[in-house]
Enzyme design. Sequence first.
Site, short mmCIF file in Angstrom:
data_model
loop_
_atom_site.label_atom_id
_atom_site.label_comp_id
_atom_site.label_asym_id
_atom_site.label_seq_id
_atom_site.Cartn_x
_atom_site.Cartn_y
_atom_site.Cartn_z
N LYS A 158 49.92 43.88 35.47
CA LYS A 158 50.26 42.57 34.90
C LYS A 158 50.69 42.69 33.44
O LYS A 158 51.67 42.08 33.02
CB LYS A 158 49.06 41.61 34.96
CG LYS A 158 48.59 41.28 36.35
CD LYS A 158 47.45 40.25 36.32
CE LYS A 158 46.22 40.74 35.60
NZ LYS A 158 45.47 41.79 36.32
N ARG A 196 44.39 55.72 33.84
CA ARG A 196 44.51 55.03 32.56
C ARG A 196 43.29 55.30 31.68
O ARG A 196 43.39 55.39 30.46
CB ARG A 196 44.66 53.52 32.81
CG ARG A 196 44.81 52.70 31.53
CD ARG A 196 45.20 51.26 31.84
NE ARG A 196 44.11 50.51 32.44
CZ ARG A 196 44.22 49.28 32.91
NH1 ARG A 196 45.38 48.66 32.88
NH2 ARG A 196 43.19 48.66 33.43
N ARG A 234 39.91 52.49 27.86
CA ARG A 234 39.44 51.10 27.93
C ARG A 234 38.01 51.07 28.43
O ARG A 234 37.68 51.75 29.40
CB ARG A 234 40.34 50.32 28.90
CG ARG A 234 41.27 49.37 28.20
CD ARG A 234 42.19 48.68 29.18
NE ARG A 234 41.50 47.76 30.08
CZ ARG A 234 42.12 46.82 30.76
NH1 ARG A 234 43.43 46.67 30.64
NH2 ARG A 234 41.47 46.03 31.57
N ARG A 284 42.02 32.49 35.82
CA ARG A 284 41.34 33.41 36.70
C ARG A 284 40.27 32.72 37.53
O ARG A 284 39.63 33.35 38.37
CB ARG A 284 40.64 34.48 35.86
CG ARG A 284 41.39 35.80 35.75
CD ARG A 284 40.55 36.71 34.87
NE ARG A 284 40.80 38.10 35.09
CZ ARG A 284 41.64 38.83 34.33
NH1 ARG A 284 42.31 38.28 33.36
NH2 ARG A 284 41.80 40.11 34.57
N ARG A 306 34.93 44.49 38.74
CA ARG A 306 36.15 43.71 38.50
C ARG A 306 36.82 43.31 39.81
O ARG A 306 37.33 42.20 39.95
CB ARG A 306 37.12 44.50 37.62
CG ARG A 306 36.70 44.50 36.14
CD ARG A 306 37.22 45.68 35.38
NE ARG A 306 38.66 45.67 35.20
CZ ARG A 306 39.38 46.74 34.88
NH1 ARG A 306 38.79 47.91 34.72
NH2 ARG A 306 40.67 46.64 34.70
#
Length: 192
Positions: free
Chosen positions: A13, A127, A133, A88, A144
């Site tokens: 996104k 990632r 992160r 969300r 998540r």
Amino acid sequence: MRMLIMGPPGAGKGTQGVEIARHYGVPAISTGAIFRSNVERGTELGLVVGQLMAKGEYVPDEVTIKIVAQRLAEPDAAAGFLLDGFPRTVPQAEALDLLLAEAGGPLQAVLSLLVETETLVARMLKRAEIEHRADDNEDAIRRRFEVYQAETAPLLDRYSGQGLLVEVDGVGAVDQVTARCAAALDAKVQGR
Ligand code: ADP
């Protein structure tokens, strides 16, 4: 152009949001990026949201809605925007409807990026090695997905029912996916 980009964690996104916003000449507004920037700067908001994000939990609706309301009131959003990561939850979607009724007008499209779960997990673990992160670790990733399925996935039905949903295959090279998104959105907006 007023639009949303939606998709599960790791769908791309943020990456696609920036490119698509550029295509339409509107700002890309990412709640995740706003929160992460506050965590990095150690602001009061950052202290509240940092721990939740690292665990893969959502930030409370009232906090999130306030941030978005403030951001949409800035002058650069008057001519349109692309929202990434908001809404969300159902209360967030209802709040957005109210915000849009007061200013701007209704949404024109909701882009949904489609990517299989196995691919998403692989992307996020990769990632993690590059970006570090806080929420790209196995426990937070699992959480998540759970929260996404329970809270956010139902919003796709809402926007589908409103005739706004544009579904795009999110697997492939970044520029290839961007081209697919732009073509699908152009077709959608012209058809209205
Ligand atoms: P991803 O979709 O890959 O998980 P984001 O950058 O969009 O990444 O979001 C990261 C985190 O920021 C979320 O897991 C959540 O904790 C928080 N967050 C972002 N947007 C919202 C929102 N609209 N409501 C609640 N929490 C949010």
